[in-house]
Design a protein around this motif. Structure first.
Motif, short mmCIF file in Angstrom:
data_model
loop_
_atom_site.label_atom_id
_atom_site.label_comp_id
_atom_site.label_asym_id
_atom_site.label_seq_id
_atom_site.Cartn_x
_atom_site.Cartn_y
_atom_site.Cartn_z
N LYS A 198 -3.55 -6.77 -7.22
CA LYS A 198 -3.67 -6.06 -6.85
C LYS A 198 -5.16 -6.76 -6.23
O LYS A 198 -5.74 -8.18 -6.92
CB LYS A 198 -4.71 -5.28 -8.04
N THR A 203 0.94 -1.31 0.20
CA THR A 203 -0.21 -0.15 0.08
C THR A 203 1.26 1.21 -0.10
O THR A 203 0.64 1.90 0.71
CB THR A 203 -1.36 0.27 1.04
N TYR A 238 -5.65 3.77 -5.77
CA TYR A 238 -5.16 2.76 -6.65
C TYR A 238 -4.40 2.93 -7.94
O TYR A 238 -3.62 2.82 -8.72
CB TYR A 238 -6.43 1.32 -6.74
N ASP A 239 -5.02 4.28 -8.60
CA ASP A 239 -5.13 5.28 -10.02
C ASP A 239 -3.47 5.69 -9.97
O ASP A 239 -2.26 5.45 -10.56
CB ASP A 239 -5.24 5.68 -10.69
N MET A 252 -1.22 -4.12 -3.28
CA MET A 252 -2.53 -3.29 -3.38
C MET A 252 -4.05 -3.31 -3.27
O MET A 252 -4.02 -4.03 -4.06
CB MET A 252 -2.13 -2.16 -4.20
N ASP A 257 -7.17 -2.83 -3.68
CA ASP A 257 -8.65 -1.72 -4.82
C ASP A 257 -9.00 -1.57 -4.24
O ASP A 257 -10.02 -0.73 -4.85
CB ASP A 257 -8.88 -3.43 -6.23
N HIS A 299 -6.84 -0.43 2.46
CA HIS A 299 -5.82 -0.12 3.11
C HIS A 299 -5.46 -0.74 4.24
O HIS A 299 -4.24 -0.94 4.18
CB HIS A 299 -6.42 1.60 3.66
N GLN A 341 -1.01 2.73 -9.52
CA GLN A 341 -0.93 2.11 -11.20
C GLN A 341 0.28 2.82 -11.80
O GLN A 341 0.54 2.34 -12.29
CB GLN A 341 -2.75 1.73 -11.41
N ASP A 381 -8.58 0.62 -1.75
CA ASP A 381 -8.05 1.54 -0.60
C ASP A 381 -8.45 3.04 -0.79
O ASP A 381 -8.76 3.49 -1.26
CB ASP A 381 -6.55 2.04 -1.10
#
Length: 184
Positions: free
Chosen positions: A149, A22, A125-126, A116, A118, A155, A129, A120
């Motif tokens: 993912k 994370t 997330y983006d 991470m 998806d 989180h 990514q 959170d």
């Protein structure tokens, strides 16, 4: 004075890889208070740095250490800590990512694993990514890079049932890379 690549290699131990859980590469805008509140809290953080006024509350039961451990922090974050984390996640890290400073620090890395959730609620997330995509395009990074993912992972995914997937993925990756690097 800037070091040559040879000097940098001599002065730094060899890293076989990095695992990021994370990574705080941004912050969801919905988690932030309104701008006027942030301005007041920043001012207060200079006047009362150790006070926890309107700051996030840390729950010691979410730590990996036993509840009796003295390493666990419980209560509101000090204003100075909250201010520093806000600056890091809202300004400094996104700026470093845009300027490729973060990428330059890990260029040539043998391997990278990012895990991470998806869902959170703190780190978008983006943003992770996009950063991961830019790292995979680095010229000198020939090692394996993997972004896992976790479906419905939040989180605090390490403290949830989805942590089984996290632990399995982590140990599989560590086993693969340790045996390669140590020639086991």
């Amino acid at each position: 004075p800037q070091q040559t690549e040879e000097e940098m290699q001599r002065n730094h131990p060899k890293f076989y890889g990095i695992v990021l859980l994370t990574p705080s590469l941004g912050v969801h805008q919905r988690t932030l208070p309104p701008s006027p509140v942030i301005a007041v809290l920043k001012t207060l953080s200079r006047l009362l740095p150790s006070h926890g006024i309107l700051t996030p509350i840390e729950h010691s039961e979410e730590y990996s250490c036993p509840p009796s451990s003295t390493r666990n922090f419980s209560g509101r974050w000090p204003l100075s800590t909250a201010n520093m984390l806000l600056d890091l996640t809202s300004n400094i890290i996104p700026s470093d990512i845009l300027s490729n400073r973060v990428d330059a620090l890990i260029e040539g890395l043998a391997s990278l694993l990012v895990i991470m959730g998806d869902r959170d609620e703190v780190v978008p997330y983006d943003s992770v990514q996009r950063w991961f995509d830019s790292v995979t395009k680095l010229r000198k990074n020939t090692g394996e890079k993997k972004l896992i993912k976790l479906k419905n992972g939040r989180h605090s995914f390490m403290h949830e049932r989805s942590s089984v997937v996290f632990v399995d993925s982590l140990f599989q990756w560590l086993n693969t890379h340790a045996s390669k690097e140590l020639k086991l």
